[in-house]
Design a protein around this motif. Structure first.
Motif, PDB file in Angstrom:
ATOM      1  N   MET A   1       0.835  -1.206   0.000  1.00 47.16           N
ATOM      2  CA  MET A   1       0.000   0.000   0.000  1.00 47.16           C
ATOM      3  C   MET A   1       0.867   1.252   0.000  1.00 47.16           C
ATOM      4  O   MET A   1       0.534   2.254  -0.653  1.00 47.16           O
ATOM      5  CB  MET A   1      -0.927  -0.001   1.222  1.00 47.16           C
ATOM      6  CG  MET A   1      -2.034  -1.045   1.163  1.00 47.16           C
ATOM      7  SD  MET A   1      -3.197  -0.804  -0.210  1.00 47.16           S
ATOM      8  CE  MET A   1      -4.080   0.655   0.311  1.00 47.16           C
ATOM      9  N   LYS A   2       1.994   1.219   0.713  1.00 49.62           N
ATOM     10  CA  LYS A   2       2.926   2.359   0.694  1.00 49.62           C
ATOM     11  C   LYS A   2       3.487   2.572  -0.710  1.00 49.62           C
ATOM     12  O   LYS A   2       3.600   3.704  -1.185  1.00 49.62           O
ATOM     13  CB  LYS A   2       4.063   2.125   1.680  1.00 49.62           C
ATOM     14  CG  LYS A   2       3.679   2.282   3.139  1.00 49.62           C
ATOM     15  CD  LYS A   2       4.889   2.014   4.030  1.00 49.62           C
ATOM     16  CE  LYS A   2       4.509   2.076   5.503  1.00 49.62           C
ATOM     17  NZ  LYS A   2       5.667   1.743   6.372  1.00 49.62           N
ATOM     18  N   ASP A   3       3.845   1.466  -1.379  1.00 46.76           N
ATOM     19  CA  ASP A   3       4.368   1.569  -2.750  1.00 46.76           C
ATOM     20  C   ASP A   3       3.316   2.172  -3.680  1.00 46.76           C
ATOM     21  O   ASP A   3       3.633   3.007  -4.538  1.00 46.76           O
ATOM     22  CB  ASP A   3       4.800   0.194  -3.264  1.00 46.76           C
ATOM     23  CG  ASP A   3       6.034  -0.338  -2.544  1.00 46.76           C
ATOM     24  OD1 ASP A   3       6.754   0.471  -1.931  1.00 46.76           O
ATOM     25  OD2 ASP A   3       6.269  -1.561  -2.590  1.00 46.76           O
ATOM     26  N   ALA A   4       2.071   1.720  -3.503  1.00 45.02           N
ATOM     27  CA  ALA A   4       0.982   2.259  -4.331  1.00 45.02           C
ATOM     28  C   ALA A   4       0.806   3.752  -4.070  1.00 45.02           C
ATOM     29  O   ALA A   4       0.662   4.558  -5.003  1.00 45.02           O
ATOM     30  CB  ALA A   4      -0.320   1.514  -4.039  1.00 45.02           C
ATOM     31  N   GLY A   5       0.853   4.145  -2.782  1.00 46.22           N
ATOM     32  CA  GLY A   5       0.709   5.560  -2.439  1.00 46.22           C
ATOM     33  C   GLY A   5       1.819   6.403  -3.020  1.00 46.22           C
ATOM     34  O   GLY A   5       1.583   7.534  -3.489  1.00 46.22           O
ATOM     35  N   ALA A   6       3.044   5.861  -3.023  1.00 43.16           N
ATOM     36  CA  ALA A   6       4.183   6.596  -3.582  1.00 43.16           C
ATOM     37  C   ALA A   6       4.000   6.812  -5.078  1.00 43.16           C
ATOM     38  O   ALA A   6       4.312   7.899  -5.612  1.00 43.16           O
ATOM     39  CB  ALA A   6       5.470   5.831  -3.307  1.00 43.16           C
ATOM     40  N   LYS A   7       3.475   5.804  -5.772  1.00 35.90           N
ATOM     41  CA  LYS A   7       3.246   5.938  -7.214  1.00 35.90           C
ATOM     42  C   LYS A   7       2.147   6.962  -7.500  1.00 35.90           C
ATOM     43  O   LYS A   7       2.239   7.735  -8.461  1.00 35.90           O
ATOM     44  CB  LYS A   7       2.883   4.580  -7.818  1.00 35.90           C
ATOM     45  CG  LYS A   7       4.069   3.637  -7.943  1.00 35.90           C
ATOM     46  CD  LYS A   7       3.668   2.314  -8.553  1.00 35.90           C
ATOM     47  CE  LYS A   7       4.881   1.376  -8.659  1.00 35.90           C
ATOM     48  NZ  LYS A   7       4.513   0.042  -9.165  1.00 35.90           N
ATOM     49  N   ILE A   8       1.120   6.976  -6.671  1.00 35.87           N
ATOM     50  CA  ILE A   8       0.050   7.963  -6.857  1.00 35.87           C
ATOM     51  C   ILE A   8       0.602   9.369  -6.638  1.00 35.87           C
ATOM     52  O   ILE A   8       0.355  10.283  -7.423  1.00 35.87           O
ATOM     53  CB  ILE A   8      -1.125   7.677  -5.894  1.00 35.87           C
ATOM     54  CG1 ILE A   8      -1.803   6.346  -6.251  1.00 35.87           C
ATOM     55  CG2 ILE A   8      -2.151   8.815  -5.951  1.00 35.87           C
ATOM     56  CD1 ILE A   8      -2.830   5.881  -5.234  1.00 35.87           C
ATOM     57  N   ASP A   9       1.378   9.545  -5.550  1.00 38.87           N
ATOM     58  CA  ASP A   9       1.965  10.864  -5.259  1.00 38.87           C
ATOM     59  C   ASP A   9       2.851  11.342  -6.400  1.00 38.87           C
ATOM     60  O   ASP A   9       2.853  12.522  -6.754  1.00 38.87           O
ATOM     61  CB  ASP A   9       2.794  10.802  -3.975  1.00 38.87           C
ATOM     62  CG  ASP A   9       1.915  10.768  -2.730  1.00 38.87           C
ATOM     63  OD1 ASP A   9       0.724  11.094  -2.842  1.00 38.87           O
ATOM     64  OD2 ASP A   9       2.423  10.390  -1.659  1.00 38.87           O
ATOM     65  N   LYS A  10       3.603  10.419  -6.973  1.00 43.02           N
ATOM     66  CA  LYS A  10       4.579  10.781  -7.995  1.00 43.02           C
ATOM     67  C   LYS A  10       3.923  11.139  -9.326  1.00 43.02           C
ATOM     68  O   LYS A  10       4.354  12.066 -10.022  1.00 43.02           O
ATOM     69  CB  LYS A  10       5.569   9.636  -8.197  1.00 43.02           C
ATOM     70  CG  LYS A  10       6.686   9.952  -9.184  1.00 43.02           C
ATOM     71  CD  LYS A  10       7.650   8.786  -9.300  1.00 43.02           C
ATOM     72  CE  LYS A  10       8.762   9.105 -10.303  1.00 43.02           C
ATOM     73  NZ  LYS A  10       9.703   7.980 -10.461  1.00 43.02           N
ATOM     74  N   SER A  11       2.872  10.417  -9.692  1.00 45.15           N
ATOM     75  CA  SER A  11       2.335  10.580 -11.051  1.00 45.15           C
ATOM     76  C   SER A  11       0.933  11.179 -11.102  1.00 45.15           C
ATOM     77  O   SER A  11       0.396  11.381 -12.185  1.00 45.15           O
ATOM     78  CB  SER A  11       2.326   9.224 -11.773  1.00 45.15           C
ATOM     79  OG  SER A  11       1.662   8.246 -10.992  1.00 45.15           O
ATOM     80  N   TYR A  12       0.322  11.473  -9.950  1.00 50.22           N
ATOM     81  CA  TYR A  12      -0.999  12.113  -9.960  1.00 50.22           C
ATOM     82  C   TYR A  12      -0.870  13.522 -10.543  1.00 50.22           C
ATOM     83  O   TYR A  12       0.059  14.249 -10.224  1.00 50.22           O
ATOM     84  CB  TYR A  12      -1.559  12.184  -8.542  1.00 50.22           C
ATOM     85  CG  TYR A  12      -2.964  12.732  -8.465  1.00 50.22           C
ATOM     86  CD1 TYR A  12      -4.054  11.875  -8.513  1.00 50.22           C
ATOM     87  CD2 TYR A  12      -3.202  14.095  -8.343  1.00 50.22           C
ATOM     88  CE1 TYR A  12      -5.355  12.374  -8.441  1.00 50.22           C
ATOM     89  CE2 TYR A  12      -4.485  14.599  -8.274  1.00 50.22           C
ATOM     90  CZ  TYR A  12      -5.556  13.724  -8.326  1.00 50.22           C
ATOM     91  OH  TYR A  12      -6.843  14.224  -8.270  1.00 50.22           O
ATOM     92  N   GLN A  13      -1.798  13.889 -11.392  1.00 48.88           N
ATOM     93  CA  GLN A  13      -1.749  15.212 -12.028  1.00 48.88           C
ATOM     94  C   GLN A  13      -2.836  16.105 -11.437  1.00 48.88           C
ATOM     95  O   GLN A  13      -4.016  15.916 -11.694  1.00 48.88           O
ATOM     96  CB  GLN A  13      -1.932  15.091 -13.542  1.00 48.88           C
ATOM     97  CG  GLN A  13      -0.749  14.462 -14.233  1.00 48.88           C
ATOM     98  CD  GLN A  13      -0.926  14.412 -15.742  1.00 48.88           C
ATOM     99  OE1 GLN A  13      -1.935  14.829 -16.287  1.00 48.88           O
ATOM    100  NE2 GLN A  13       0.068  13.873 -16.421  1.00 48.88           N
ATOM    101  N   ASP A  14      -2.408  17.050 -10.640  1.00 41.27           N
ATOM    102  CA  ASP A  14      -3.353  18.020 -10.082  1.00 41.27           C
ATOM    103  C   ASP A  14      -3.671  19.083 -11.122  1.00 41.27           C
ATOM    104  O   ASP A  14      -2.784  19.550 -11.846  1.00 41.27           O
ATOM    105  CB  ASP A  14      -2.755  18.699  -8.845  1.00 41.27           C
ATOM    106  CG  ASP A  14      -2.973  17.896  -7.577  1.00 41.27           C
ATOM    107  OD1 ASP A  14      -4.117  17.475  -7.350  1.00 41.27           O
ATOM    108  OD2 ASP A  14      -2.004  17.680  -6.830  1.00 41.27           O
ATOM    109  N   ASP A  15      -4.934  19.450 -11.210  1.00 39.34           N
ATOM    110  CA  ASP A  15      -5.358  20.526 -12.097  1.00 39.34           C
ATOM    111  C   ASP A  15      -5.526  21.783 -11.248  1.00 39.34           C
ATOM    112  O   ASP A  15      -6.522  21.951 -10.552  1.00 39.34           O
ATOM    113  CB  ASP A  15      -6.675  20.149 -12.784  1.00 39.34           C
ATOM    114  CG  ASP A  15      -7.206  21.266 -13.674  1.00 39.34           C
ATOM    115  OD1 ASP A  15      -6.475  22.263 -13.865  1.00 39.34           O
ATOM    116  OD2 ASP A  15      -8.339  21.147 -14.168  1.00 39.34           O
TER     117      ASP A  15
END
Length: 880
Positions: free
Chosen positions: A52-66
């Motif tokens: 779950m930490k790995d998944a969260g890190a990937k979301i933080d890294k590649s999530y695109q905020d508008d």
């Protein structure tokens, strides 16, 4: 010695026996609980948490905020890159599931004893959270409900309630979400950080419902309870946005400052500084300071890719200072310096369009709105509103162009009449100008290509066009810049909303060799054969000149129709009553006997009634009732209640039609036929829904009585309602029936109307399918790649892959099943983000779609690939 060895063996056997006994999941003893607690925590739960930490890190890294919209409090994967976390989420689900299966202690009936192994509830919670992040909300909801019911005396219950509330917010059930949060809001056992999460969950809920004051209250309470600086910075940024939404710019600027002080990720830091500068526009001194800060940001190398946003903010400062020319210059610089930020480019074009619209320069506004829609993403909050305005302006430009074109043609005829000597001299002059313009464009294009086709060159070209547009005077209609709107619309019709980039014609940018379109081939052939361009011949200019009374009459008809439509758009869509009045007055004065003259007088009566011009109101009401005393318009003037009666009757018909349409969608075809017949006898056949009733009747007859009856009903519809928009759909269906009948005799009634009979139920069970041409690739390897992808990303969903033969040349690969259309489209988007999966299929030989299970039967029986593809594109893909 032997005794010692025996004792050792005996002790070892006892230990092994105890260990084996401890592995049992049916004995609720201290030894068993200790073993399963230890193993569950360190062999399963630990690795699930790491996943779950790995998944969260990937979301933080590649999530695109508008940053042009309110940021969400919680981030759920929203890009193909961020969805790479699905593999980690599946790993977490697998590890947690293994813990539950291997270490939960059960009673004799096989039911888990709650609390016997304290890590079981934690693992259930992880599984629910993983499904939440995969946007499988119904599954997540079921799991959180299970935890709440099964483990009532554990901390996991509280967290499950909070996560259930977040899930309900995503599903749109806001009232239930609020009541769930109320249950745990005052729970004294929550840690400080957990209290912060609950407060943030409240804020998220109220942001979704638009209750910004409450969202502000809870977000402010969440910040001191939140330990992570990165999360705090996000909350401060959202708080600043919320304060601006509520009109408190001072508080907004303070919170942007607080965000900046926490030194967040660079993009958030940059946008916080931009917004702080923008909010400093209250006074001239503040604007000067903000302008200096923005100019420093412009020269910073780190901000090179963000220059479009800086120029946009500078434009806003100028606009707030009422310096409109300065604002326009900066908005244009924002467009020209854009480096792939299509949303920002759309915003800059929109701002330019709004300025032109305010100045009533509708031609230019229309062009800017066209550009806006080429770059505006469909998920933008105000997408539909902007698109509707763009359509109105496009229509407006079309009618303005018609008036200008026809007036210019008539002016040439008035000036030169039948004197071909002077007329030909005039045309020859235009031909010379056309040749000169062609040479100029050719030279300009060569310079552009030599300079690499930079955006700045394109911007200068656009500005040159705009300068030409500003040149007054009567121009030959083909050189009138108002036809730009026509050109943009025609381009969009032919090519779609293509972005301004290299190789814009190619939908597949990976293909290097470009095939010429039909138009390009013609142009190339014309150049090779030495033929002149069409605008370099006399025939080109002569063919549309209204030289006869019949042609003059036709030209006047076009102008009068355009005037009426322009007046209606000004009045009803753009709310510009002065322009509407001016246009209707022109129609009445130039064409007093036209079919729209009476309606125009009534429109003017209504306009002056609204504006309070009593003299003009009376002038037009007297004209109507004196010259047309029996008309409905005079009735409406004399009897104000007449209109409400007419509207009530229309509403009655509309409600009856809507309920008939529901019966059609439910496939109650005999009921539909009966209701359509009743509508004809009760409401007549001259109301606005009459043709729609006829169309539903025709389709339903095809379902109940067969193709001949349906064909006959369609022919009657087309003859009876030749000007109704539904005629086009009826004609397409008729052509389809006749084409099919010509190939294979009479078509079965069950398959005749499958194109029109698909349900639009988004909540039905759905499947993903790929229509593949047989022999055009390795289908088995494609299925294997698909299976591996599902195992890595969707193993908990237990998706099944099957294949079916449609006919001798096509087959389909089906992945099922999905809870609803949204879940299926999420899967569709995720697959599209992994083009390597389709490498086993030849390009251009396969079509991926989603289809509901209830539509699949119709589709497969009719082999209706073309019909369903159109349905999918029109009703699912375009509305995504």
């Amino acid at each position: 010695m032997k005794h010692t060895i025996r004792s050792y063996h005996f002790a070892f056997a006892l230990f092994a026996l105890a260990l084996i006994s401890a592995c049992s999941q049916t004995k609720n003893t201290f030894v068993n609980r200790t073993y399963h607690n230890l193993t569950a925590r360190y062999n399963g739960y630990f690795y699930a948490k790491e996943a779950m930490k790995d998944a969260g890190a990937k979301i933080d890294k590649s999530y695109q905020d508008d940053y042009t919209q309110l940021l969400p409090v919680f981030r759920i994967p929203n890009t193909p890159e961020s969805k790479t976390c699905f593999t980690d989420l599946e790993r977490a689900i697998k590890k947690s599931t293994m813990v539950i299966e291997r270490h939960a202690i059960t009673n004799r009936s096989g039911e888990e004893i709650a609390g016997a192994v304290k890590w079981t509830d934690e693992n259930w919670l992880i599984i629910g959270q993983a499904h939440y992040y995969k946007q499988e909300f119904m599954t997540a909801l079921d799991i959180f409900n299970y935890v709440i019911k099964k483990y009532p005396n554990t901390p996991s219950k509280t967290m499950a309630i909070m996560w259930k509330a977040r899930t309900l917010v995503q599903l749109g059930d806001y009232s239930t979400a609020e009541s769930q949060l109320d249950v745990i809001a005052k729970n004294g056992s929550l840690s400080k950080s957990q209290q912060g999460e609950v407060k943030a969950s409240y804020a998220d809920l109220y942001m979704h419902t638009g209750n910004f004051p409450n969202a502000i209250k809870y977000l402010e309470e969440a910040i001191p309870l939140t330990p992570k600086k990165k999360t705090k910075a996000r909350y401060y940024y959202i708080l600043a946005q919320l304060y601006e939404q509520t009109g408190d710019n001072k508080k907004s600027a303070e919170n942007f400052n607080s965000c900046i002080s926490l030194n967040p990720a660079y993009e958030m830091l940059f946008n916080a500084k931009l917004n702080r500068a923008r909010l400093s526009a209250s006074s001239a001194s503040n604007r000067s300071a903000a302008r200096r800060e923005l100019e420093k940001m412009l020269v910073d190398e780190k901000n090179k890719e963000f220059q479009d946003q800086i120029y946009y903010t500078l434009a806003q400062l100028e606009q707030s200072a009422k310096n409109i020319p300065g604002a326009i210059a900066y908005y244009r610089l924002s467009v020209s310096t854009s480096m792939g930020n299509n949303r920002q480019k759309a915003m800059s074009y929109l701002a330019l369009g709004e300025i032109s619209f305010t100045q009533q320069d509708y031609l230019r506004a229309g062009a800017y709105y066209d550009s806006t829609m080429m770059f505006l993403p469909k998920e933008a909050k105000n997408y539909n509103e902007i698109n509707e305005k763009k359509k109105s302006l496009s229509t407006l430009v079309r009618y303005i162009t018609i008036v200008q074109r026809e007036d210019s043609l008539q002016k040439v005829v008035t000036l030169y009449g039948g004197d071909t000597t002077t007329l030909y001299a005039y045309i020859d002059k235009k031909i010379a100008e056309a040749k000169k313009e062609e040479e100029r464009k050719k030279k300009e294009l060569e310079e552009k290509l030599n300079n690499g086709g930079s955006g700045n060159n394109m911007m200068s070209l656009n500005q040159g066009n705009q300068n030409n547009q500003n040149q007054g005077g009567a121009q030959w209609y083909f050189y009138n810049q108002s036809t730009i709107g026509f050109g943009v619309n025609e381009f969009t019709r032919k090519w779609g909303n293509r972005k301004l980039e290299d190789n814009w014609r190619r939908s597949n940018k990976e293909t290097f060799i470009e095939e010429e379109s039909g138009d390009e081939k013609k142009d190339t052939a014309a150049v090779k054969s030495g033929k002149l361009a069409s605008n370099q011949t006399r025939e080109y200019y002569l063919k549309d000149l209204p030289m006869t009374p019949e042609k003059i009459e036709k030209s006047n008809e076009l102008i009068a129709d355009a005037y009426y439509n322009l007046g209606s758009i000004y009045k009803d869509q753009l709310n510009n009553l002065p322009k509407a009045a001016e246009t209707f007055e022109l129609l009445c004065s130039r064409f007093p006997k036209h079919k729209y003259a009476l309606q125009s007088h009534f429109q003017l009566y209504r306009i002056y009634q609204k504006t309070g011009d009593k003299a003009k109101e009376k002038e037009h009401s007297d004209f109507i009732c004196k010259n047309h005393p029996e008309s409905d318009y005079c009735q409406l003037i004399s009897n104000p209640e007449h209109e409400s009666q007419v509207l009530a009757e229309r509403e009655k018909v509309r409600i009856y039609y809507d309920s008939t349409l529901v019966q059609y969608e439910r496939r109650n075809f005999p009921v539909v036929v009966s209701r359509c017949n009743y509508a004809d006898s009760t409401f007549g056949t001259k109301h606005e829904h009459a043709a729609k009733f006829a169309y539903l009747r025709a389709l339903s007859l095809g379902k109940t009585q067969g193709t001949p009856q349906m064909e006959s009903a369609l022919v009657k519809l087309i003859d009876t309602y030749p000007k109704d928009p539904i005629k086009g759909e009826a004609q397409k269906m008729l052509d389809y029936l006749r084409k099919t009948n010509g190939k294979g005799g009479t078509m079965k009634s069950d398959t005749s109307a499958t194109k029109a009979g698909y349900s639009t139920n988004e909540k039905a069970e759905f499947q993903y399918m790929v229509v593949v041409q047989t022999g055009k690739g390795d289908i088995n390897k494609f299925k294997t790649a698909l299976s591996d992808f599902n195992t890595a990303n969707y193993s908990s969903a237990r998706l099944e892959i099957t294949s079916m033969v449609i006919d001798a040349t096509r087959q389909i690969i089906v992945v099922k099943k999905f809870a609803d259309q949204k879940a299926a489209m999420n899967y569709y988007d995720n697959l599209n983000a992994h083009p390597e999966l389709f490498a086993w299929l030849n390009a251009g030989t396969y079509t991926p779609m989603v289809i509901s299970s209830e539509n699949f039967g119709n589709f497969f029986r009719a082999k209706d690939v073309d019909g369903y593809t159109k349905f999918f594109n029109d009703n699912i893909l375009k509305k995504k």
